[in-house]
Scaffold this motif. Structure first.
Motif, mmCIF file in Angstrom:
data_model
loop_
_atom_site.group_PDB
_atom_site.id
_atom_site.type_symbol
_atom_site.label_atom_id
_atom_site.label_comp_id
_atom_site.label_asym_id
_atom_site.label_seq_id
_atom_site.Cartn_x
_atom_site.Cartn_y
_atom_site.Cartn_z
ATOM 1 N N ARG A 1 0.826 -1.210 0.000
ATOM 2 C CA ARG A 1 0.000 0.000 0.000
ATOM 3 C C ARG A 1 0.866 1.269 0.000
ATOM 4 N N ALA B 1 2.162 3.605 -2.966
ATOM 5 C CA ALA B 1 1.378 4.696 -3.557
ATOM 6 C C ALA B 1 1.936 6.051 -3.122
ATOM 7 N N TYR B 2 2.712 6.070 -2.042
ATOM 8 C CA TYR B 2 3.208 7.352 -1.522
ATOM 9 C C TYR B 2 4.613 7.692 -2.019
ATOM 10 N N ASP C 1 -5.884 7.969 -1.732
ATOM 11 C CA ASP C 1 -4.932 7.025 -1.137
ATOM 12 C C ASP C 1 -4.514 7.411 0.277
#
Ligand code: HEM
Length: 471
Positions: A109, A112-113, A224
């Motif tokens: 996850r 996404a950053y 997100d």
């Protein structure tokens, strides 16, 4: 009745032990380790009698102990972060919150950053002076603060600007107040607690605006950021997180996450300038698009310079067996990350900075423990590892870091973290061919104000999680 047995330790008064621990903490703990072995009992102000452990078997046993038997300390950061903070909750409540907030911080996850982190790194590094020494700690703090505000809070525009101004002062005051007694009488708005309360009111108002804006956002389900995920998440009984839980947890993530990561990055600069051979290989690897040595280097920086030198648990059951001891209810047990990482049996020649030790072999979960362990292991480990990897990659790609023959920077305590005493001094020059990217990043102010995760350049290339656990 259960017989309580405690490890041996110095017999000097709490005052004398406290004074030594305060004036020369690392020297003191090494001395105690030499004298008593990996497990001993100290008597210090604030915590009282505390058992210090650093034997891998004991550490593993404690990390795996159920929270009903040993959990977080009664006195901790939760006092200043709020009653719903991870640090303030125990047992079932803690388990429920971890279940809800673990998915947004999972290795897959957090990729996404990456683009946000790279934008912030490029923008900050574009302002670094060439050819003169400057401390990297403050710039690293700006990168990690902005990255968390955007990726976790989903902040942009006015809210981002206000939080960037408010948070550093608020966190600094909070970490000082965390171990002080709460006064029984109101000492007024200019007292430290009065100021902390005023900061908190301003913080809550900003978070309320962020929550209101997110609730109005028709594309919330496409976002997100962690705030958006918190608003959409549900406990097992179908209920959502309430506003106080969200506000306390956002502040917790930020406080736990930004200084720790920035300080590790400042140490990385300090270490690499003193190991030009590793630096040289890292630049070649980054230019070729690789990442293996960089990941091993981050693991070694965290082993040799653990910015949080210990974590702790407190016995909640009537008694607890730990190794060959039986500890009483209320007993504090400190896990010395520092001693473990310097244990010759676990890391041969521990004083040497040798990233190759992790290129050959991934670290053991209960021996390499900069993120702690068990049910309270750092929830942001994968986020921090991604962030350090992207910042370091950007630095190696865009700048030339000058090696130095200066002495190692000493360890300096900032309260919760240990940083390089001179702030991780760097001397840099810009690499030819990168000037165009750097100049355009410096002039475009929108990287920090847009609040969305633009995917530009190679920022979107995935980074394998280096936190030694999650993939
Ligand atoms: C290099 C960076 C970091 C280091 C060295 C670090 C270290 C730690 C350590 C030692 C603990 C205590 C674990 C235990 O007691 O077993 C912890 C807990 C925690 N960390 Fe980190 N951390 C880092 C980055 C982050 C980031 C980026 C975030 C969030 C964005 C974060 C959020 C937290 C939280 C919420 C806890 C409490 C977990 C709980 O009690 O369940 N940390 N961290």
């Amino acid at each position: 009745m259960t017989e309580i047995t405690m490890p041996d330790g110095p017999s000097s008064s709490r005052f004398v032990q406290g004074a030594t621990a305060l004036t020369a903490p690392l020297w003191n703990i090494r001395r105690l380790r030499r004298r008593y072995g990996p497990t001993f009992t100290v008597d210090v102000p604030v915590f009282g009698k505390a058992v210090v452990i650093s034997d891998p078997a004991d550490v593993k046993q404690l990390f795996m102990t159920s929270p009903e038997i040993a959990d977080n300390l009664d006195v901790n950061l939760g006092r200043v972060l709020g009653p719903n903070s991870f640090f303030a909750i125990n047992g079932d409540r803690h388990k429920k919150q971890r279940k809800l907030l673990t998915p947004p911080f999972h290795g897959r996850r957090v990729r996404a950053y990456e683009a946000i982190v790279e934008q912030e790194a490029v923008r900050e590094m574009a302002t670094w002076p060439q050819g003169q020494a400057f401390p990297t700690l403050a710039p690293m703090m700006r990168i990690t603060l902005n990255a968390i505000l955007r990726a976790v809070f989903g902040a942009g525009g006015t809210e981002l600007a206000e939080l960037r101004q408010l948070i550093p002062a608020m966190v600094k005051l909070g970490s000082r107040l965390a171990v002080l007694p709460i006064p029984r009488t109101d000492l007024g708005r200019w007292s430290p607690w009065g100021r902390a309360f005023a900061y908190r009111l301003r913080y809550d108002a900003i978070v309320d605006r962020l929550i209101a804006a997110a609730r109005r956002d028709p594309r919330l389900d496409e976002r997100d950021d962690v705030l958006a995920l918190m608003l959409q998440s549900r406990y097992d009984d179908g209920s959502p997180m309430n506003r106080d839980e969200i506000a306390d947890q956002l502040l917790t993530l930020l406080t736990a996450g930004h200084e720790t990561t920035a300080t590790t990055l400042a140490w990385a600069v300090e270490r690499l300038r003193r190991h030009p051979d590793v630096l040289h290989r890292l630049v070649a690897e980054a230019d070729a698009g690789g990442s293996e040595l960089r990941e091993a280097t981050i693991l070694e920086v965290q082993r040799s310079r653990p910015v949080v030198d210990r974590t702790a648990r407190q016995v909640h059951a009537p008694s607890m067996e730990l190794g060959r001891w039986t500890l009483p209810k209320g007993q504090i047990v400190m896990i010395s990350i520092y001693l473990m990482h310097n244990d010759e049996r676990l890391f041969p020649n521990p004083g040497a900075f040798d990233p190759d030790r992790f290129a050959r072999q991934r670290p053991d979960t209960y021996e390499w423990i900069p993120f702690g362990g068990g049910v309270r292991r750092c929830i942001g480990a994968a986020f921090a590892s991604m962030e350090m990897n992207v910042v370091l990659r950007t630095l190696l790609r865009d700048l030339t870091l000058a090696p130095t023959s200066d002495r190692d920077e000493r360890w300096h305590s900032r309260g919760i973290t240990w940083c390089p005493a001179k702030g991780g001094l760097a001397v840099i020059s810009r690499r030819p061919g990168r000037a165009d990217l750097v100049a355009s990043a410096a002039t475009s102010g929108d990287a920090a104000t847009s609040g969305d995760a633009a995917t530009s350049g190679d920022a979107a290339t995935t980074t394998r999680s280096t936190d030694g656990q999650e993939a």
